[in-house]
Design a protein around this motif. Structure first.
Motif, short mmCIF file in Angstrom:
data_model
loop_
_atom_site.label_atom_id
_atom_site.label_comp_id
_atom_site.label_asym_id
_atom_site.label_seq_id
_atom_site.Cartn_x
_atom_site.Cartn_y
_atom_site.Cartn_z
N ASP A 186 0.83 -1.21 0.00
CA ASP A 186 0.00 0.00 0.00
C ASP A 186 0.86 1.26 0.00
OD1 ASP A 186 -2.61 -0.96 -0.11
OD2 ASP A 186 -2.85 -1.01 2.07
N VAL B 170 2.62 1.74 -3.45
CA VAL B 170 1.67 2.19 -4.48
C VAL B 170 1.25 3.63 -4.21
CG1 VAL B 170 -0.62 1.81 -5.46
CG2 VAL B 170 0.88 -0.14 -5.04
N ARG C 208 1.88 6.79 -6.74
CA ARG C 208 0.73 7.56 -7.25
C ARG C 208 0.83 9.03 -6.88
NH1 ARG C 208 -3.96 3.04 -6.21
NH2 ARG C 208 -3.49 1.82 -8.07
N VAL D 105 -0.06 3.07 -11.47
CA VAL D 105 0.49 1.84 -10.91
C VAL D 105 -0.52 0.73 -11.05
CG1 VAL D 105 1.47 0.74 -8.86
CG2 VAL D 105 1.80 3.20 -9.23
N GLU D 106 -0.05 -0.41 -11.50
CA GLU D 106 -0.87 -1.60 -11.64
C GLU D 106 -0.13 -2.75 -10.95
OE1 GLU D 106 -2.76 -4.20 -15.30
OE2 GLU D 106 -1.04 -2.91 -15.69
N VAL D 107 -0.83 -3.48 -10.10
CA VAL D 107 -0.25 -4.65 -9.44
C VAL D 107 -0.92 -5.88 -10.02
CG1 VAL D 107 0.25 -5.78 -7.24
CG2 VAL D 107 0.08 -3.28 -7.33
N HIS E 96 -4.79 0.24 -1.41
CA HIS E 96 -4.41 0.81 -2.70
C HIS E 96 -5.38 0.48 -3.82
CE1 HIS E 96 -2.54 -3.20 -3.13
NE2 HIS E 96 -2.82 -3.03 -4.41
N ASP E 97 -6.17 -0.56 -3.65
CA ASP E 97 -7.11 -0.97 -4.70
C ASP E 97 -8.55 -0.61 -4.38
OD1 ASP E 97 -7.27 -2.76 -2.60
OD2 ASP E 97 -7.46 -4.53 -3.88
#
Length: 89
Positions: A45, A48, A52, A58-60, A77-78
């Motif tokens: 978290d 990311v 940002r 950002v893509e995990v 984070h999502d």
């Protein structure tokens, strides 16, 4: 990233993202990693969120099933609104 991500490895995991990088889009592939606890999820978290704040996308990707479960339960984070400072929990 590869390896076990948990309370004892959080510092090493976080340092891996401290290098200077000017990429605008960053994909973090964790298909070779396993998140064991909320310390690892919290580190992800923070990574990311920092990226940002720097204006990067950002893509995990690549969570294994167990890691996806713990990340789904505890990660911020999502979740919608986190980028605005709103915590969903």
């Amino acid at each position: 990233m590869t390896g076990e991500i948990f309370f004892a490895s959080v510092d090493r995991f976080t340092r891996a993202f401290a290098a200077e990088n000017s990429a605008r889009h960053i994909r973090i592939d964790v298909s070779g990693a396993h998140f064991w606890d909320i310390s690892g999820v919290g580190a992800l978290d923070k990574i990311v969120a920092r990226l940002r704040r720097e204006g990067r996308q950002v893509e995990v990707v690549g969570y294994n099933r167990a890691s996806a479960d713990i990340v789904d339960r505890f990660a911020l984070h999502d979740k919608t609104g986190v980028e605005l400072g709103l915590a969903p929990h």
